[in-house]
Design a protein around this motif. Structure first.
Motif, PDB file in Angstrom:
ATOM      1  N   SER A   5       1.342  -1.093   0.226  1.00  0.00           N
ATOM      2  CA  SER A   5      -0.377  -0.238  -0.103  1.00  0.00           C
ATOM      3  C   SER A   5       1.069   1.784  -0.162  1.00  0.00           C
TER       4      SER A   5
ATOM      5  N   LYS B 130       2.930   2.356  -1.981  1.00  0.00           N
ATOM      6  CA  LYS B 130       2.468   2.589  -3.149  1.00  0.00           C
ATOM      7  C   LYS B 130       2.241   3.875  -3.548  1.00  0.00           C
ATOM      8  N   TYR B 131       0.855   3.601  -2.841  1.00  0.00           N
ATOM      9  CA  TYR B 131      -0.568   4.288  -2.848  1.00  0.00           C
ATOM     10  C   TYR B 131      -0.677   5.571  -1.736  1.00  0.00           C
TER      11      TYR B 131
ATOM     12  N   HIS C  12       0.532   9.272  -2.744  1.00  0.00           N
ATOM     13  CA  HIS C  12       0.061   9.771  -4.071  1.00  0.00           C
ATOM     14  C   HIS C  12      -0.903  10.469  -3.526  1.00  0.00           C
ATOM     15  N   TYR C  13      -2.090   9.352  -2.966  1.00  0.00           N
ATOM     16  CA  TYR C  13      -3.778   9.901  -1.875  1.00  0.00           C
ATOM     17  C   TYR C  13      -3.328  11.219  -0.910  1.00  0.00           C
TER      18      TYR C  13
ATOM     19  N   GLN D  18      -4.508  -0.954  -2.510  1.00  0.00           N
ATOM     20  CA  GLN D  18      -5.799   0.210  -2.400  1.00  0.00           C
ATOM     21  C   GLN D  18      -6.164   0.415  -1.750  1.00  0.00           C
TER      22      GLN D  18
ATOM     23  N   THR E 279      -4.589   1.529   1.999  1.00  0.00           N
ATOM     24  CA  THR E 279      -4.263   2.695   1.784  1.00  0.00           C
ATOM     25  C   THR E 279      -5.716   3.383   1.984  1.00  0.00           C
TER      26      THR E 279
ATOM     27  N   SER F 226     -11.580   4.692  -5.604  1.00  0.00           N
ATOM     28  CA  SER F 226     -10.598   3.621  -6.204  1.00  0.00           C
ATOM     29  C   SER F 226     -11.950   3.347  -6.190  1.00  0.00           C
TER      30      SER F 226
END
Length: 280
Positions: A140, A142-143, A146-147, A188, A191, A221
Motif C-alpha cells: 500500500s 506506493k499508493y 500519492h493519496y 488500494q 490505503t 478506488s
C-alpha cells in the motif's frame, strides 16, 4: 486453503468470548518481532512490510505447528532484504534476534550452534520461496504518498496543518502488517481505509463531501465500498485490542530451564522443540 480464515483475521482467528485464538496470538507476537527486529536492523518500511507479508503468506499455506514461527520470521526478514534490495547479513539477523529474546545475554559465539542456525535460515529461505511460488507482493505504500498529496490539496490548509493525519496514516499502515490484511484486501483499499480512519479519529471533514456525486474515498478506488472500509477498520481496531492483551516479550518471566529460541532452532528441519509452544 487450510488456515486461510486465520490468515484473513476472520472468525477462525478468535477464540471464546471474541478473544484472539492462541494461534492468532502467536502470529501477532511474531509480527511484532519482525517489526522490531527490522527497525533494529535499519530496514526501511517497505522491506519490513515485505517480511511480514512473506511470513503471513507462508503460514497461510502451512500449519503453524509444522515449523518454528520465529525461524520462519528470521528467514522472511533475510528474504525481504533481498527482494527489496536492502541486503542484510545473516549474522546480523541472528544477533538482533538473539538480543530480542535475551536482552541481557551475550552475543552468540561462532560455534556449531551458530552455524546450524545460520544453515537453518538459509534452508528456510528456500522453503519459503517454493511455498510462495516466487510471487511478488504489492504494498500500500506506493499508493499512500500519492493519496496523501491529493488529500492535502483537497482539504483546508489549516485543518491539515493542525492535525497529524499524515503521521497517523503511516503508523496505521505499518501496524496493519501485524495481521494478514495485506493478504485479505487490495493494497488500494487498505490505503484508503487507513486514510478514512485517520480522518475520523481527528474529526477532519473533506470539503463538499455532501454535495459530491460520490464519496471522496471512491474517487481513489472505484471498486471500493463502505462495507470493505468497515471490515478493514474493524481489523485495524482488533490489532490494537490484541496489543493490549499481549506482553511486549513473547515469554515473560521465562524460567531458565525453558529452551531459549537460539537453542531450539539449530536443527533441520526447523520443527518445534519437543512440542513446546510460546503460549505455555
Amino acid at each position: 486453503m487450510e488456515g486461510w480464515e486465520d490468515c484473513r483475521g476472520g472468525a477462525a482467528a478468535q477464540g471464546p468470548e471474541a478473544r484472539p485464538a492462541p494461534e492468532a496470538r502467536v502470529q501477532f507476537r511474531v509480527a511484532r518481532f519482525i517489526v522490531e527486529a527490522g527497525v533494529n536492523l535499519g530496514m526501511r518500511s517497505i522491506p519490513i512490510a515485505t517480511a511480514c507479508t512473506i511470513y503471513r503468506k507462508f503460514f497461510c499455506e502451512t500449519n503453524l505447528d509444522a515449523y518454528d514461527p520465529y525461524l520462519i520470521a528470521m528467514s522472511s526478514i533475510y528474504l525481504a532484504g533481498k527482494v527489496k534490495e536492502q541486503r542484510l547479513r545473516i549474522r546480523d539477523i541472528i544477533n538482533v534476534s538473539n538480543r530480542y529474546f535475551n536482552p541481557s545475554g551475550e552475543p552468540l559465539e561462532l560455534d556449531s550452534r551458530f552455524w546450524e542456525l545460520r544453515e537453518s535460515i538459509v534452508q528456510c529461505e528456500l522453503l519459503i520461496l517454493r511455498s510462495m511460488l516466487f510471487q511478488v507482493f504489492q504494498h500500500s505504500h506506493k499508493y499512500l504518498l500519492h493519496y496523501l498529496v491529493s488529500l492535502r490539496n483537497w482539504l483546508n490548509r489549516h485543518s491539515w496543518q493542525r492535525t497529524p493525519v499524515a503521521v497517523t496514516v503511516w503508523a496505521l499502515l505499518r501496524d496493519s502488517y501485524h495481521r494478514g490484511l495485506c493478504l485479505s484486501f487490495q493494497a488500494q483499499h487498505i490505503t484508503v481505509a487507513v486514510l478514512y480512519l485517520a480522518l475520523q479519529v481527528y474529526g477532519v471533514e473533506v470539503p463538499a463531501e455532501v454535495e459530491a456525486e460520490k464519496p471522496w474515498w471512491q474517487v481513489f478506488s472505484d471498486d471500493l465500498t463502505k462495507p470493505i472500509i468497515d471490515n478493514i477498520v474493524s481489523d485495524l481496531i482488533q490489532i490494537y485490542t490484541i496489543d493490549t492483551e499481549i506482553p511486549l516479550r513473547p515469554w515473560p518471566g521465562l524460567p531458565k530451564e525453558k529452551p531459549r529460541m537460539v537453542s531450539c532452532l539449530g536443527t533441520l528441519p526447523p520443527r518445534r522443540h519437543d512440542g513446546w509452544s510460546p503460549e505455555e
